[in-house]
Scaffold this motif. Structure first.
Motif, PDB file in Angstrom:
ATOM      1  N   LEU A   1      32.092  46.077  49.543  1.00  0.00           N
ATOM      2  CA  LEU A   1      32.764  47.343  49.263  1.00  0.00           C
ATOM      3  C   LEU A   1      33.570  47.815  50.471  1.00  0.00           C
ATOM      4  O   LEU A   1      34.702  48.285  50.343  1.00  0.00           O
ATOM      5  CB  LEU A   1      31.745  48.407  48.861  1.00  0.00           C
ATOM      6  N   GLY A   2      32.986  47.686  51.666  1.00  0.00           N
ATOM      7  CA  GLY A   2      33.661  48.144  52.872  1.00  0.00           C
ATOM      8  C   GLY A   2      34.953  47.389  53.140  1.00  0.00           C
ATOM      9  O   GLY A   2      35.975  47.976  53.529  1.00  0.00           O
ATOM     10  N   ILE A   3      34.919  46.058  52.932  1.00  0.00           N
ATOM     11  CA  ILE A   3      36.134  45.261  53.138  1.00  0.00           C
ATOM     12  C   ILE A   3      37.105  45.445  51.972  1.00  0.00           C
ATOM     13  O   ILE A   3      38.307  45.634  52.156  1.00  0.00           O
ATOM     14  CB  ILE A   3      35.769  43.771  53.310  1.00  0.00           C
ATOM     15  N   GLY A   4      36.560  45.396  50.768  1.00  0.00           N
ATOM     16  CA  GLY A   4      37.407  45.417  49.583  1.00  0.00           C
ATOM     17  C   GLY A   4      38.182  46.703  49.395  1.00  0.00           C
ATOM     18  O   GLY A   4      39.343  46.678  48.966  1.00  0.00           O
ATOM     19  N   ILE A   5      37.578  47.836  49.727  1.00  0.00           N
ATOM     20  CA  ILE A   5      38.230  49.115  49.454  1.00  0.00           C
ATOM     21  C   ILE A   5      39.528  49.267  50.249  1.00  0.00           C
ATOM     22  O   ILE A   5      40.463  49.968  49.819  1.00  0.00           O
ATOM     23  CB  ILE A   5      37.258  50.284  49.750  1.00  0.00           C
ATOM     24  N   GLY A   6      39.620  48.558  51.380  1.00  0.00           N
ATOM     25  CA  GLY A   6      40.842  48.621  52.180  1.00  0.00           C
ATOM     26  C   GLY A   6      41.952  47.718  51.672  1.00  0.00           C
ATOM     27  O   GLY A   6      43.071  47.759  52.197  1.00  0.00           O
ATOM     28  N   HIS A   7      41.658  46.874  50.674  1.00  0.00           N
ATOM     29  CA  HIS A   7      42.654  45.942  50.136  1.00  0.00           C
ATOM     30  C   HIS A   7      42.922  46.178  48.650  1.00  0.00           C
ATOM     31  O   HIS A   7      43.518  45.335  47.982  1.00  0.00           O
ATOM     32  CB  HIS A   7      42.171  44.501  50.347  1.00  0.00           C
TER      33      HIS A   7
ATOM     34  N   ALA B   1      29.029  50.532  39.307  1.00  0.00           N
ATOM     35  CA  ALA B   1      30.328  51.173  39.061  1.00  0.00           C
ATOM     36  C   ALA B   1      31.263  50.965  40.245  1.00  0.00           C
ATOM     37  O   ALA B   1      32.453  50.648  40.068  1.00  0.00           O
ATOM     38  CB  ALA B   1      30.133  52.656  38.771  1.00  0.00           C
ATOM     39  N   LEU B   2      30.749  51.126  41.459  1.00  0.00           N
ATOM     40  CA  LEU B   2      31.591  50.958  42.646  1.00  0.00           C
ATOM     41  C   LEU B   2      32.064  49.514  42.794  1.00  0.00           C
ATOM     42  O   LEU B   2      33.241  49.260  43.089  1.00  0.00           O
ATOM     43  CB  LEU B   2      30.822  51.392  43.898  1.00  0.00           C
ATOM     44  N   VAL B   3      31.169  48.552  42.586  1.00  0.00           N
ATOM     45  CA  VAL B   3      31.547  47.144  42.717  1.00  0.00           C
ATOM     46  C   VAL B   3      32.612  46.784  41.684  1.00  0.00           C
ATOM     47  O   VAL B   3      33.619  46.127  42.007  1.00  0.00           O
ATOM     48  CB  VAL B   3      30.316  46.235  42.590  1.00  0.00           C
ATOM     49  N   SER B   4      32.415  47.188  40.426  1.00  0.00           N
ATOM     50  CA  SER B   4      33.385  46.833  39.382  1.00  0.00           C
ATOM     51  C   SER B   4      34.722  47.525  39.618  1.00  0.00           C
ATOM     52  O   SER B   4      35.791  46.944  39.361  1.00  0.00           O
ATOM     53  CB  SER B   4      32.822  47.197  38.001  1.00  0.00           C
ATOM     54  N   LEU B   5      34.701  48.743  40.132  1.00  0.00           N
ATOM     55  CA  LEU B   5      35.948  49.461  40.397  1.00  0.00           C
ATOM     56  C   LEU B   5      36.746  48.775  41.512  1.00  0.00           C
ATOM     57  O   LEU B   5      37.964  48.558  41.380  1.00  0.00           O
ATOM     58  CB  LEU B   5      35.641  50.904  40.777  1.00  0.00           C
ATOM     59  N   VAL B   6      36.086  48.426  42.608  1.00  0.00           N
ATOM     60  CA  VAL B   6      36.761  47.740  43.705  1.00  0.00           C
ATOM     61  C   VAL B   6      37.213  46.347  43.270  1.00  0.00           C
ATOM     62  O   VAL B   6      38.335  45.909  43.587  1.00  0.00           O
ATOM     63  CB  VAL B   6      35.845  47.665  44.943  1.00  0.00           C
ATOM     64  N   LEU B   7      36.365  45.653  42.531  1.00  0.00           N
ATOM     65  CA  LEU B   7      36.685  44.290  42.091  1.00  0.00           C
ATOM     66  C   LEU B   7      37.972  44.265  41.270  1.00  0.00           C
ATOM     67  O   LEU B   7      38.867  43.438  41.515  1.00  0.00           O
ATOM     68  CB  LEU B   7      35.518  43.727  41.275  1.00  0.00           C
TER      69      LEU B   7
END
Length: 491
Positions: A197-203, A274-280
């Motif tokens: 989540l920490g890496i993905g949210i920035g991309h 929910a957070l993982v699927s949203l970022v994914l």
């Protein structure tokens, strides 16, 4: 702890399990069983095939549906803090005949879930070892039935069997020690997801979320029907939260600790899913997520391929904790059924040193391990949901029945929103909704199994029919035993 009523005390007669679990232990026990490989696989499939970025709503809807049953569990588990959970509640509410079927279907759920998770663990272990340059021989990770085409020699997924037996060894040593192992596994797998989540949210590319709810393409492909179909699939990701209720006999303060464990598990899991699927779905276009490892693929797509190794480690720890808690729950259901004479007494024999049902734990793990070693479990995955939803239906009905037949039972936690009494049931808003969701899910799954059979893939249908036939034979045997016992008492 409130003193159980006489009937509950009578049901819990026999060897006494040690009360060693607090609220945080129960919460981590629940998260340990719920947050597993599903978070690494299901968001991709559900998004690509059915819901698009709105798969986040599907996860929240599935969590809310399970929460309805979780509230029913909270009332019953605090009123009846004994081993067996849904099986014991149905025994009290409707008698041993109905409870036998709930226990039988729960055993189906735990056996197949344990086998499927162990198979997944072996696959992820092989994937990680291959990535590191040291794979296992294929003969040790392929099932005996239906091995890979052209693979020489005999096969058995001994890696899956060995994983379950290691889990059993940890559980035999004691529930407190097992809780410590589970806590370590939960910390690792949650930490790995937080790294994603920490890496993905920035991309994240916001354009990948547009449209958030793709227009319907007919049937269950996208639109509102797709979101609902995806919810019926991802509900599998929440299966296992009810294992918290099976720990009632080992909770230090059930009236306080069990509601925290049950509701807290669902809230924490739903938020993480929910957070993982949203970022994914924000990292890559949702149609490209129909792959076995969508989270790792998404990281590779945004320039972090080495994070894939870390994600595989997270998946392994997630699967290990699910195996641990699943085997724990299975052994406690078997313990309760053996207490009532439905299974051999081996399942309730306590270890002289550790105070755990050691032989029952080993047998439960061994049966699941043999299924994993011999058979490809993927085609039977839908049957796990059927077993769970039968148990959920029994919990909702038991809550409504016991409000009428045992109105004076101490209920430290009570189902909110009220209801009305109709005949022999109290029709509460929450349990009626929970029952409707459970029955609806069963019908959807049965329809899917029927479609598979008509399409030339009858394995799941045949297995289910044979399992139900075995349950019918067991029910008839128990009915004959009860009649003989009643005749002897009259004589």
């Amino acid at each position: 702890m409130a003193d159980p009523d006489p009937e509950t005390r009578a049901m819990s007669a026999g060897p006494t399990l040690r009360r060693a679990l607090g609220p945080m232990d129960l919460l981590l026990l629940g998260v340990g069983c719920v947050v597993g490989a599903g978070v690494y696989i299901l968001p991709g499939v559900a998004a690509a095939e059915y819901a698009g970025p709105a798969v986040t709503l599907s996860f929240l809807a599935a969590g809310g549906a399970c929460g309805l049953t979780g509230i029913c569990y909270a009332e019953l588990s605090t009123a009846m803090p004994i081993a067996g959970a849904s099986y014991s509640y149905v025994t009290r509410a409707f008698g041993p005949g109905a409870a036998l079927w709930v226990g039988w279907m729960l055993t189906l759920e735990f056996l197949l879930a344990g086998a499927a998770v162990a198979t997944g663990f072996a696959s992820y272990l092989q994937s990680l070892l291959v990535a590191l340059g040291h794979g296992l021989p294929s003969a040790l990770v392929q099932p005996s039935v239906g091995p890979a085409a052209g693979a020489p020699g005999p096969h058995a997924n001994l890696a899956a069997l060995a994983a379950l037996m290691l889990v059993a060894a940890a559980l035999v040593r004691g529930v407190r020690e097992s809780a410590r192992v589970n806590t370590a596994l939960v910390v690792v797998k949650t930490g790995v997801l937080l790294v994603f989540l920490g890496i993905g949210i920035g991309h994240v590319t916001p354009a990948n979320w547009s449209p958030f709810l793709p227009p319907s393409e007919g049937g269950f492909r996208f639109g509102v029907p797709g979101v609902l179909r995806a919810a019926s699939i991802v509900v599998f990701a929440y299966l296992g939260f009810d294992t918290v209720a099976t720990a009632a006999a080992e909770a230090r303060r059930p009236a306080r600790d069990l509601p925290i464990g049950l509701i807290g598990t669902l809230l924490a899991s739903a938020l993480l899913y929910a957070l993982v699927s949203l970022v994914l779905t924000g990292l890559v276009p949702f149609r490209s997520l129909d792959v076995p490892d969508p989270v790792a693929e998404a990281m590779a797509a945004v320039g972090y391929p080495r994070i894939g190794i870390l994600l595989r480690v997270g998946a392994l720890t997630g699967l290990a904790s699910v195996m641990l808690v699943n085997t724990y729950g299975h052994s406690r259901i078997c313990y309760a059924m053996a207490r009532d004479g439905l299974l051999p007494g081996w399942f309730m024999r306590l270890h002289p040193r550790h105070g755990t049902p050691g032989l029952g734990i080993v047998l439960a793990a061994l049966l699941a391990g043999l299924l994993a070693a011999l058979f490809p479990i993927g085609v039977l995955a839908d049957l796990v949901s059927i077993g769970t939803m039968v148990a959920f239906s029994g919990v909702a009905l038991s809550a409504m029945r016991l409000r009428v037949t045992a109105p004076d039972m101490a209920r430290p936690f009570r189902i909110p929103l009220g209801g009305v009494r109709v005949g022999g049931l109290w029709l509460g808003v929450v349990p009626v909704c929970a029952l409707a969701v459970s029955v609806g899910t069963i019908l959807i799954v049965l329809a899917g199994i029927g479609q598979q059979a008509l399409a030339g893939r009858p394995s799941a249908a045949i297995f289910l029919l044979l399992y139900l036939a075995a349950g019918l034979a067991l029910a008839r045997h128990q009915a004959r035993r009860r009649r003989r016992g009643e005749a002897d008492s009259r004589a």
